[in-house]
Design an enzyme around this catalytic site. Structure first.
Site, PDB file in Angstrom:
ATOM      1  N   ASN A 209       0.853  -1.189   0.000  1.00 52.56           N
ATOM      2  CA  ASN A 209       0.000   0.000   0.000  1.00 52.56           C
ATOM      3  C   ASN A 209       0.881   1.229   0.000  1.00 52.56           C
ATOM      4  OD1 ASN A 209      -2.643  -0.919   0.126  1.00 52.56           O
ATOM      5  ND2 ASN A 209      -2.544  -1.238   2.329  1.00 52.56           N
ATOM      6  N   LYS A 288      11.461 -16.682  -8.960  1.00 51.67           N
ATOM      7  CA  LYS A 288      10.961 -15.514  -9.701  1.00 51.67           C
ATOM      8  C   LYS A 288      10.068 -15.984 -10.861  1.00 51.67           C
ATOM      9  CE  LYS A 288      12.473 -11.510 -12.264  1.00 51.67           C
ATOM     10  NZ  LYS A 288      13.581 -10.806 -12.875  1.00 51.67           N
ATOM     11  N   ASP A 305      -7.738  -9.032   9.681  1.00 45.03           N
ATOM     12  CA  ASP A 305      -7.971  -7.630  10.046  1.00 45.03           C
ATOM     13  C   ASP A 305      -7.468  -7.441  11.483  1.00 45.03           C
ATOM     14  OD1 ASP A 305      -9.080  -5.161  10.974  1.00 45.03           O
ATOM     15  OD2 ASP A 305     -10.440  -5.215   9.260  1.00 45.03           O
ATOM     16  N   LYS A 336     -16.848   1.901   9.578  1.00 47.98           N
ATOM     17  CA  LYS A 336     -15.759   1.147  10.223  1.00 47.98           C
ATOM     18  C   LYS A 336     -15.834   1.238  11.739  1.00 47.98           C
ATOM     19  CE  LYS A 336     -12.956   1.779   6.344  1.00 47.98           C
ATOM     20  NZ  LYS A 336     -11.833   2.288   5.623  1.00 47.98           N
TER      21      LYS A 336
HETATM   22  O1  C5P Z   1     -11.032  -1.770   6.617  1.00 45.16           O
HETATM   23  P1  C5P Z   1      -9.966  -0.745   6.388  1.00 45.16           P
HETATM   24  O2  C5P Z   1      -8.698  -1.327   5.894  1.00 45.16           O
HETATM   25  O3  C5P Z   1     -10.388   0.395   5.535  1.00 45.16           O
HETATM   26  O4  C5P Z   1      -9.726  -0.140   7.845  1.00 45.16           O
HETATM   27  C1  C5P Z   1      -8.655   0.711   8.120  1.00 45.16           C
HETATM   28  C2  C5P Z   1      -8.220   0.542   9.553  1.00 45.16           C
HETATM   29  O5  C5P Z   1      -8.105  -0.847   9.882  1.00 45.16           O
HETATM   30  C3  C5P Z   1      -6.845   1.122   9.811  1.00 45.16           C
HETATM   31  O6  C5P Z   1      -6.825   1.544  11.155  1.00 45.16           O
HETATM   32  C4  C5P Z   1      -5.927  -0.082   9.584  1.00 45.16           C
HETATM   33  O7  C5P Z   1      -4.706   0.068  10.288  1.00 45.16           O
HETATM   34  C5  C5P Z   1      -6.749  -1.217  10.118  1.00 45.16           C
HETATM   35  N1  C5P Z   1      -6.524  -2.495   9.437  1.00 45.16           N
HETATM   36  C6  C5P Z   1      -5.947  -3.541  10.119  1.00 45.16           C
HETATM   37  N2  C5P Z   1      -5.786  -4.746   9.504  1.00 45.16           N
HETATM   38  C7  C5P Z   1      -6.192  -4.939   8.232  1.00 45.16           C
HETATM   39  C8  C5P Z   1      -6.784  -3.878   7.523  1.00 45.16           C
HETATM   40  C9  C5P Z   1      -6.935  -2.662   8.167  1.00 45.16           C
HETATM   41  O8  C5P Z   1      -5.554  -3.366  11.279  1.00 45.16           O
HETATM   42  N3  C5P Z   1      -6.021  -6.105   7.649  1.00 45.16           N
END
Ligand code: C5P
Length: 413
Positions: A209, A288, A305, A336
């Site tokens: 990202n 690779k 998550d 969220k």
């Molecule tokens: O669902 P989304 O990615 O948009 O949510 C963003 C929030 O969730 C941020 O605080 C990010 O650090 C956290 N996040 C996380 N683990 C993930 C995806 C997002 O802790 N796999």
């Protein structure tokens, strides 16, 4: 805390193996840098044994420089401590000379420098030494001691190096590292995730990202300034580690998830500022991948998550999420806050002109029953404002806690 311990050539150098042990007992990593004359008083072998790291002494040691250059060493240090500091090293520091590794490091570091002078009482009282002391103090160096008492030369007076325990206590105190002992979060632990994650496709490619990690690192520093113990779990970024934080480096979302849950038990406030990769390749190729076809398909699977998994814990800490969105920022952020069962969400728009990689940021913070907007400002200032607000909400929602006086104004509830 990473401490570069500089040892210069005075008789008090015989106390430094003890000092190293006292620093390590308090959790510090100690890298020793000796001047040539220090080796006349204490052996590198003893010091290597107690510090657990090879001793550095020569600026021109090609092998040691290749492993960690003096500039990297200067960046690695959270503190440069010179003990004992002789009249000679004080003079060299005051004049800005850099004839050896230790003095070069002192010029190249942004870390604070503390010195524990040790010398004969007449030398210490000498106007030249006192003038150097004043110069160093004016430049912000911490002068620890010297102590008063019997000296190795048989005289009695001011000039003894402070006791190793006293030095270790002084430099390992939160106040010394810039944290305020009576800060509102003193005694609390804050865990911050920051930066991107990298999900390997093959040994040379990955999915990631856009994230510089600047916001998360600034939040870790702001939490430390409020007196908290800070754990920072960081994806790959090119930022200097914030002072006073225990930094854990990870690459993938799964590693960040595991590192978080390993440490979450004693955490009071969890702030997820990382830009975690939501998906990862179902299989990373061991070799690779060659470009033999015109198109290729990657199968991706969801990453854990981290934020939602922490918020779902029975004994969840106060949880704060971030919502970086390109559109419908408020609506998505509220979703969220509710769906992940968070205590608070920090929403900000990201795009061509704001968010990632920029030093400034604006944010809207939402929680059940309240909100607060922060106008565009440097991320360090925004982080300080956010941490004040997070601390206020933490104490407001964790009723049993005694809430110290907080300086939050006009929270719209
Ligand atoms: O669902 P989304 O990615 O948009 O949510 C963003 C929030 O969730 C941020 O605080 C990010 O650090 C956290 N996040 C996380 N683990 C993930 C995806 C997002 O802790 N796999």
């Amino acid at each position: 805390m990473n401490i570069v311990l500089g040892i210069s050539g005075g008789i008090a150098a015989y106390k430094t193996p003890e000092l190293v042990r006292r620093l390590r007992e308090r959790g510090a990593d100690v890298q020793i840098v000796m001047t040539a004359s220090a080796e006349e008083f204490v052996t590198p072998t003893s010091l290597q044994a107690v510090s657990g790291r090879p001793i550095r002494s020569n600026l021109w040691d090609k092998e040691a420089e290749a492993a960690m250059s003096h500039i990297e060493l200067a960046r690695w240090a959270d503190l440069v401590l010179i003990a004992p500091a002789t009249a000679e090293i004080m003079a060299r520091l005051a004049s800005g000379g850099a004839p050896d590794l230790l003095t070069t490091l002192c010029l190249a570091t942004e870390a604070p420098i503390a010195i524990a002078p040790a010398m004969n009482r007449v030398m210490w009282a000498n106007p030249a030494v006192q003038a150097n002391r004043k110069t160093l103090e004016k430049r912000g160096m911490q002068i620890l001691g010297p102590d008063h008492g019997s000296q190795a030369c048989g005289e009695t007076g001011a000039g003894r190096m402070l006791d190793p325990d006293v030095i270790a206590d002084a430099v390992c105190s939160p106040e010394f590292a810039g944290a305020s002992a009576d800060g509102v979060l003193a005694g609390k632990t804050v865990l911050v995730t920051a930066g991107p994650t990298r999900e390997p496709i093959d040994p040379v490619r990955y999915i990631t990202n856009r994230s510089s990690g600047k916001m998360g690192y600034a939040i870790a520093a702001a939490a430390h300034a409020l007196g908290a113990r800070v754990i920072l779990i960081s994806g790959p970024v090119s930022l200097q580690e914030p002072r006073g934080a225990d930094v854990v480096h990870v690459e993938t979302a799964e590693e960040m998830h595991a590192a978080t849950h390993e440490r979450i038990a004693d955490v009071d406030i969890f702030i997820a500022a990382a830009a975690v990769s939501d998906y990862r390749p179902s299989e990373a190729s061991a070799q690779k991948i060659k470009k033999t076809k015109d198109t290729m398909t990657l199968e991706l699977v969801r990453s854990p998550d981290i934020l939602a998994s922490v918020a779902a814990l029975d004994d969840a800490p106060f949880t704060v999420g971030f919502a970086a969105e390109t559109e419908n920022v408020r609506e998505y952020a509220l979703g969220k806050l509710v769906n992940k069962n968070l205590d608070m969400i920090v929403a900000n728009r990201v795009g061509a002109d704001c968010g990632f990689d920029y030093d400034d940021n604006a944010a809207e913070v939402l929680w059940s029953g309240g909100e607060k907007a922060f106008d565009k400002m440097p991320k360090s200032e925004l982080a300080a404002g956010l941490m004040d607000l997070i601390a206020a909400r933490f104490f407001a929602t964790r009723g049993a806690e005694t809430q110290p006086a907080l300086s939050i104004v006009s929270i719209k509830e």
